[in-house]
Design a protein around this motif. Structure first.
Motif, PDB file in Angstrom:
ATOM      1  N   GLU A 133       0.870  -1.312  -0.006  1.00 54.55           N
ATOM      2  CA  GLU A 133       0.023   0.141  -0.039  1.00 54.55           C
ATOM      3  C   GLU A 133       0.917   1.200  -0.098  1.00 54.55           C
ATOM      4  O   GLU A 133       0.379   2.371  -0.175  1.00 54.55           O
ATOM      5  N   TRP A 134       2.023   1.003   0.400  1.00 53.82           N
ATOM      6  CA  TRP A 134       2.918   2.339   0.077  1.00 53.82           C
ATOM      7  C   TRP A 134       3.246   2.624  -1.322  1.00 53.82           C
ATOM      8  O   TRP A 134       3.905   3.755  -1.513  1.00 53.82           O
ATOM      9  N   ILE A 135       3.360   1.703  -2.030  1.00 53.87           N
ATOM     10  CA  ILE A 135       3.956   1.648  -3.459  1.00 53.87           C
ATOM     11  C   ILE A 135       2.940   2.418  -4.371  1.00 53.87           C
ATOM     12  O   ILE A 135       1.831   1.995  -4.498  1.00 53.87           O
ATOM     13  N   ARG A 136       3.639   3.292  -5.076  1.00 52.05           N
ATOM     14  CA  ARG A 136       2.830   3.827  -6.465  1.00 52.05           C
ATOM     15  C   ARG A 136       2.402   2.984  -7.323  1.00 52.05           C
ATOM     16  O   ARG A 136       3.371   2.197  -7.919  1.00 52.05           O
ATOM     17  N   PRO A 137       1.231   2.919  -7.801  1.00 53.45           N
ATOM     18  CA  PRO A 137       0.788   1.816  -8.870  1.00 53.45           C
ATOM     19  C   PRO A 137       1.604   1.877 -10.038  1.00 53.45           C
ATOM     20  O   PRO A 137       1.897   3.183 -10.578  1.00 53.45           O
ATOM     21  N   GLY A 138       2.364   0.836 -10.573  1.00 47.70           N
ATOM     22  CA  GLY A 138       3.052   0.737 -11.729  1.00 47.70           C
ATOM     23  C   GLY A 138       4.434   0.930 -11.435  1.00 47.70           C
ATOM     24  O   GLY A 138       5.261   1.104 -12.353  1.00 47.70           O
ATOM     25  N   ALA A 139       4.890   1.186 -10.298  1.00 46.50           N
ATOM     26  CA  ALA A 139       6.281   1.678  -9.920  1.00 46.50           C
ATOM     27  C   ALA A 139       7.207   0.489 -10.236  1.00 46.50           C
ATOM     28  O   ALA A 139       6.749  -0.857  -9.886  1.00 46.50           O
ATOM     29  N   THR A 140       8.506   0.663 -10.278  1.00 48.45           N
ATOM     30  CA  THR A 140       9.340  -0.374 -10.369  1.00 48.45           C
ATOM     31  C   THR A 140       9.893  -0.497  -9.029  1.00 48.45           C
ATOM     32  O   THR A 140      10.512   0.567  -8.520  1.00 48.45           O
ATOM     33  N   VAL A 141      10.095  -1.814  -8.487  1.00 47.89           N
ATOM     34  CA  VAL A 141      10.478  -2.287  -7.406  1.00 47.89           C
ATOM     35  C   VAL A 141      11.492  -3.124  -7.322  1.00 47.89           C
ATOM     36  O   VAL A 141      11.570  -4.211  -7.725  1.00 47.89           O
ATOM     37  N   VAL A 142      12.906  -2.583  -6.521  1.00 48.90           N
ATOM     38  CA  VAL A 142      13.904  -3.712  -6.577  1.00 48.90           C
ATOM     39  C   VAL A 142      14.020  -3.844  -5.151  1.00 48.90           C
ATOM     40  O   VAL A 142      14.243  -3.016  -4.312  1.00 48.90           O
ATOM     41  N   ASP A 143      14.170  -4.913  -4.910  1.00 48.08           N
ATOM     42  CA  ASP A 143      14.302  -5.619  -3.408  1.00 48.08           C
ATOM     43  C   ASP A 143      15.599  -6.116  -3.168  1.00 48.08           C
ATOM     44  O   ASP A 143      15.996  -7.458  -3.594  1.00 48.08           O
ATOM     45  N   VAL A 144      16.447  -5.660  -2.247  1.00 48.10           N
ATOM     46  CA  VAL A 144      17.847  -5.974  -2.187  1.00 48.10           C
ATOM     47  C   VAL A 144      17.879  -6.963  -1.027  1.00 48.10           C
ATOM     48  O   VAL A 144      18.837  -7.962  -0.768  1.00 48.10           O
ATOM     49  N   GLY A 145      16.958  -6.678  -0.186  1.00 47.22           N
ATOM     50  CA  GLY A 145      17.156  -7.226   1.168  1.00 47.22           C
ATOM     51  C   GLY A 145      17.289  -9.102   0.997  1.00 47.22           C
ATOM     52  O   GLY A 145      16.329  -9.609   0.090  1.00 47.22           O
ATOM     53  N   ILE A 146      17.804  -9.664   2.064  1.00 48.89           N
ATOM     54  CA  ILE A 146      17.738 -11.078   2.153  1.00 48.89           C
ATOM     55  C   ILE A 146      17.634 -11.656   3.524  1.00 48.89           C
ATOM     56  O   ILE A 146      18.510 -11.085   4.386  1.00 48.89           O
ATOM     57  N   HIS A 147      16.578 -12.310   3.762  1.00 49.93           N
ATOM     58  CA  HIS A 147      16.284 -12.600   5.020  1.00 49.93           C
ATOM     59  C   HIS A 147      15.882 -14.140   5.136  1.00 49.93           C
ATOM     60  O   HIS A 147      14.861 -14.546   4.595  1.00 49.93           O
ATOM     61  N   ARG A 148      16.195 -15.003   6.182  1.00 47.09           N
ATOM     62  CA  ARG A 148      15.725 -16.115   6.454  1.00 47.09           C
ATOM     63  C   ARG A 148      14.741 -16.021   7.441  1.00 47.09           C
ATOM     64  O   ARG A 148      15.008 -15.591   8.675  1.00 47.09           O
ATOM     65  N   VAL A 149      13.471 -16.574   7.325  1.00 50.14           N
ATOM     66  CA  VAL A 149      12.665 -16.154   8.485  1.00 50.14           C
ATOM     67  C   VAL A 149      11.617 -17.328   8.688  1.00 50.14           C
ATOM     68  O   VAL A 149      11.761 -18.266   7.669  1.00 50.14           O
ATOM     69  N   ASP A 150      11.027 -17.595   9.464  1.00 49.22           N
ATOM     70  CA  ASP A 150      10.149 -18.569  10.058  1.00 49.22           C
ATOM     71  C   ASP A 150       8.898 -18.806   8.761  1.00 49.22           C
ATOM     72  O   ASP A 150       8.149 -17.656   8.692  1.00 49.22           O
TER      73      ASP A 150
END
Ligand SMILES: NC(=O)c1ccc[n+]([C@@H]2O[C@H](COP(=O)([O-])OP(=O)(O)OC[C@H]3O[C@@H](n4cnc5c(N)ncnc54)[C@H](OP(=O)(O)O)[C@@H]3O)[C@@H](O)[C@H]2O)c1
Length: 209
Positions: A133-150
C-alpha cells in the motif's frame, strides 16, 4: 591474484574500514576501497563499481526500464548498497540522470517518501518492511534484502525487504527474492574480476621508460 573480495559484514571486532583500505584498488573487485568510491563520485570509469548497485543498474537496463528524469527512492544509506546506488542513479548518463531521494532510519514518514517513487530500491535490512500500500501503482521495485524467516509451519523461507504478496499487486515490476538482485551481485563480481584480470594484463604489457 587479480581480484579480492572482503566478505561483509565482518565478524564483530574486525575493523572493516582499515581492512578495505589494505586492498590494492586495482584488485578491489567489490569497489569499496576509498579510491574506487572516489572514482564513483567523480564518474571516473576506471574505477570498479560496487557489485550490488552495479547489478541493479544492469538489471534495469536489461529490462528497458527508464531511469532518466524519474523519481528514484533508495531506502538505506549503507556504503555497500544505498550510497553507491544513489550515486549511480545520479550519474550523467542514460542509465542514470534520476532525481534521487535517500531514506534512512532517521527519515520522517518513509511510506510517504516511498509513494513518490517511480523507482524504489529497498535496502533496509528489515524483512517485508515495504508494504504494497506504500507503493505507487506501476512503480518499479527492486528488493535488495535477504532474510531467512520462519515460514509458519516449522520451516524457514527466504524473504526480502519488500512484502512480496502485497507489493506484486501494485508494482509495475518487482524483483524476486531469492533469484533477483543476489544473482546480479554475483554476476557483477565476476565481471569486475575479469576486468581486473584484463587491466593487470594490459599494465604488464606497457613498456616502462
Ligand atoms: N542481494 C544482495 O546481493 C545483497 C547485497 C548486500 C546486502 N543485501 C541485503 O540488503 C539489505 C541491506 O543491506 P545493507 O548492507 O545496506 O544493510 P545495512 O548496512 O544494515 O543498512 C541498512 C540501511 O537501512 C536503513 N534503515 C534501517 N531501518 C530503517 C527504517 N525503519 N526506515 C528507513 N531506513 C532504515 C539504515 O539507516 P541508518 O543508516 O540510519 O542506520 C541503513 O542505512 C540486507 O538485508 C542485506 O542482507 C543483499
Amino acid at each position: 591474484v587479480d581480484g579480492i573480495l572482503l566478505q561483509l559484514p565482518l565478524p564483530a571486532g574486525l575493523p572493516e574500514k582499515s581492512l578495505l583500505e589494505r586492498l590494492a584498488p586495482t584488485k578491489d573487485v567489490d569497489g569499496l576501497h576509498p579510491v574506487n568510491l572516489g572514482k564513483l563520485v567523480t564518474e571516473d570509469p576506471s574505477g570498479f563499481r560496487p557489485c550490488t548497485p552495479a547489478g541493479i543498474l544492469e538489471l534495469l537496463a536489461h529490462h528497458g526500464i527508464e531511469i532518466e528524469g524519474r523519481n528514484a527512492v533508495v531506502l538505506g544509506r549503507s556504503t555497500l548498497v544505498g550510497k553507491p546506488l544513489a550515486l549511480l542513479l545520479l550519474q550523467r548518463n542514460r542509465n542514470g540522470n534520476a532525481s534521487v531521494t535517500v531514506a534512512h532510519s532517521r527519515s520522517r514518514d518513509v511510506p510517504d517518501l516511498v509513494r513518490r517513487a517511480d523507482l524504489l530500491v529497498a535496502a533496509v535490512g528489515s524483512p517485508r518492511f515495504v508494504r504494497g500500500e506504500w507503493i505507487r501503482p506501476g512503480a518499479t521495485v527492486v528488493d535488495v534484502g535477504i532474510h531467512r524467516v520462519d515460514n509458519g509451519s516449522g520451516g524457514t523461507q527466504i524473504v526480502g525487504d519488500v512484502d512480496f504478496p502485497t507489493a506484486v499487486l501494485v508494482a509495475g515490476a518487482l524483483t524476486p527474492v531469492p533469484g533477483g538482485v543476489g544473482r546480479m551481485t554475483v554476476a557483477m563480481l565476476l565481471r569486475n574480476t575479469v576486468l581486473a584480470w584484463k587491466r593487470h594484463g594490459e599494465a604488464a604489457r606497457v613498456p616502462s621508460d
